[in-house]
Write a protein that holds these residues in place. Structure first.
Motif, PDB file in Angstrom:
ATOM      1  N   ARG A   1      50.017  49.979  37.487  1.00  0.00           N
ATOM      2  CA  ARG A   1      48.973  48.774  38.359  1.00  0.00           C
ATOM      3  C   ARG A   1      47.782  48.294  37.436  1.00  0.00           C
ATOM      4  O   ARG A   1      47.436  49.346  36.454  1.00  0.00           O
ATOM      5  N   PRO A   2      47.334  47.255  38.423  1.00  0.00           N
ATOM      6  CA  PRO A   2      45.761  46.986  37.831  1.00  0.00           C
ATOM      7  C   PRO A   2      45.161  48.218  38.261  1.00  0.00           C
ATOM      8  O   PRO A   2      43.589  47.539  37.550  1.00  0.00           O
ATOM      9  N   ALA A   3      44.958  48.846  39.825  1.00  0.00           N
ATOM     10  CA  ALA A   3      43.577  49.686  39.498  1.00  0.00           C
ATOM     11  C   ALA A   3      43.368  50.183  38.356  1.00  0.00           C
ATOM     12  O   ALA A   3      42.814  51.384  37.883  1.00  0.00           O
TER      13      ALA A   3
ATOM     14  N   GLU B   1      41.691  44.798  30.058  1.00  0.00           N
ATOM     15  CA  GLU B   1      43.156  44.753  29.848  1.00  0.00           C
ATOM     16  C   GLU B   1      43.928  43.949  31.084  1.00  0.00           C
ATOM     17  O   GLU B   1      44.605  42.974  31.359  1.00  0.00           O
ATOM     18  N   GLN B   2      42.823  44.104  32.242  1.00  0.00           N
ATOM     19  CA  GLN B   2      43.546  43.138  33.726  1.00  0.00           C
ATOM     20  C   GLN B   2      43.442  41.644  33.498  1.00  0.00           C
ATOM     21  O   GLN B   2      43.870  41.210  33.590  1.00  0.00           O
TER      22      GLN B   2
ATOM     23  N   VAL C   1      36.628  41.209  26.808  1.00  0.00           N
ATOM     24  CA  VAL C   1      37.682  41.641  25.637  1.00  0.00           C
ATOM     25  C   VAL C   1      36.505  41.597  25.150  1.00  0.00           C
ATOM     26  O   VAL C   1      35.410  40.605  24.412  1.00  0.00           O
ATOM     27  N   ASP C   2      36.821  42.354  23.797  1.00  0.00           N
ATOM     28  CA  ASP C   2      36.013  42.292  22.804  1.00  0.00           C
ATOM     29  C   ASP C   2      36.293  40.967  21.817  1.00  0.00           C
ATOM     30  O   ASP C   2      37.536  39.919  21.812  1.00  0.00           O
TER      31      ASP C   2
ATOM     32  N   PHE D   1      40.186  37.605  37.587  1.00  0.00           N
ATOM     33  CA  PHE D   1      41.618  38.390  37.620  1.00  0.00           C
ATOM     34  C   PHE D   1      42.124  37.505  38.865  1.00  0.00           C
ATOM     35  O   PHE D   1      43.857  37.274  38.147  1.00  0.00           O
ATOM     36  N   ARG D   2      42.443  38.161  40.187  1.00  0.00           N
ATOM     37  CA  ARG D   2      43.567  37.899  41.069  1.00  0.00           C
ATOM     38  C   ARG D   2      44.755  38.841  41.091  1.00  0.00           C
ATOM     39  O   ARG D   2      45.852  37.921  41.589  1.00  0.00           O
TER      40      ARG D   2
END
Length: 237
Positions: free
Chosen positions: A137-139, A145-146, A171-172, A91-92
């Motif tokens: 935020r990403p966390a 979702e990320q 993801v699904d 992701f980064r």
């Protein structure tokens, strides 16, 4: 038709070990869509790193957008990288930025005003189903979702080449198909797309997409399809 990327007998070696990629040759054409497949360890991620200019080859020639990249001064590489969208396996995302701001980052780097970028970013958030998570935020986001935010960030600037490393791995199936439709829509606008995947079912979703298969660092191309312009792309229903 002029290719957007051309590899000629490219080899890649990390340190003094055996070659990770050996004698890889192919051409990518404007508006083409490729799936890159192969067993784990076949060299898919290494090939993508060469495509998005993270690494230079140990030998062979690479041309992108008509220019020699092997001998290009490092100072010119950032300008080339802005023409390439990348979806990384890890992701980064920028941890201190919200989902909105992560997606907006390429537009801001390109000098797009806040007024002009708000609409496209919100539209992208709606497309990936994260409108209500725009300020997260990403966390605080799940892995899936990320991944969606990372994909939206990669495609929002309509890059000339999109490189995606296992973009549907977190993801699904329904969201995987939706993201594939996003790639296909971008492709129809002229972006060359290359998606590395283990999911062979994805290959059945896009008619006209071509397959690149790596086997122990060597590219298998029995049909010669990588040497000719692609057929029109159609997403299956």
């Amino acid at each position: 038709m002029q290719s957007v990327a051309e590899f000629d007998n490219v080899g890649l070696r990390y340190g003094t070990g055996a070659e990770t990629l050996t004698d890889v040759s192919f051409r990518l054409f404007p508006g083409s869509f490729y799936f890159l497949t192969g067993a784990s360890g076949a060299g898919k991620t290494s090939l993508l790193k060469l495509l998005y200019l993270s690494h230079r080859p140990s030998r062979g020639a690479i041309r992108m957008f008509g220019e020699d990249l092997v001998n290009m001064p490092r100072a010119r590489l950032p300008g080339f990288r802005r023409r390439i969208g990348v979806v990384f396996q890890d992701f980064r995302l920028v941890p201190h930025l919200t989902a909105f701001d992560n997606i907006a980052l390429p537009l801001r780097i390109a000098g797009i005003s806040e007024r002009d970028l708000e609409g496209p970013v919100n539209e992208m958030l709606a497309w990936i189903g994260l409108t209500e998570r725009a300020d997260a935020r990403p966390a605080t986001l799940s892995g899936g979702e990320q991944q969606r935010v990372a994909i939206a960030r990669a495609v929002i600037g309509r890059p000339e080449i999109l490189v995606a490393d296992e973009p549907t791995g977190n993801v699904d199936p329904d969201m995987a198909l939706r993201l594939l439709k996003l790639f296909a829509a971008l492709n129809r606008l002229g972006t060359t797309v290359i998606v590395a995947t283990h999911d062979i079912h994805l290959l059945q979703e896009i008619e006209g997409a071509q397959m690149m298969r790596l086997d122990k660092g060597r590219l298998s191309d029995p049909t010669g399809s990588l040497k000719h312009p692609p057929r029109p792309l159609v997403l299956r229903n």
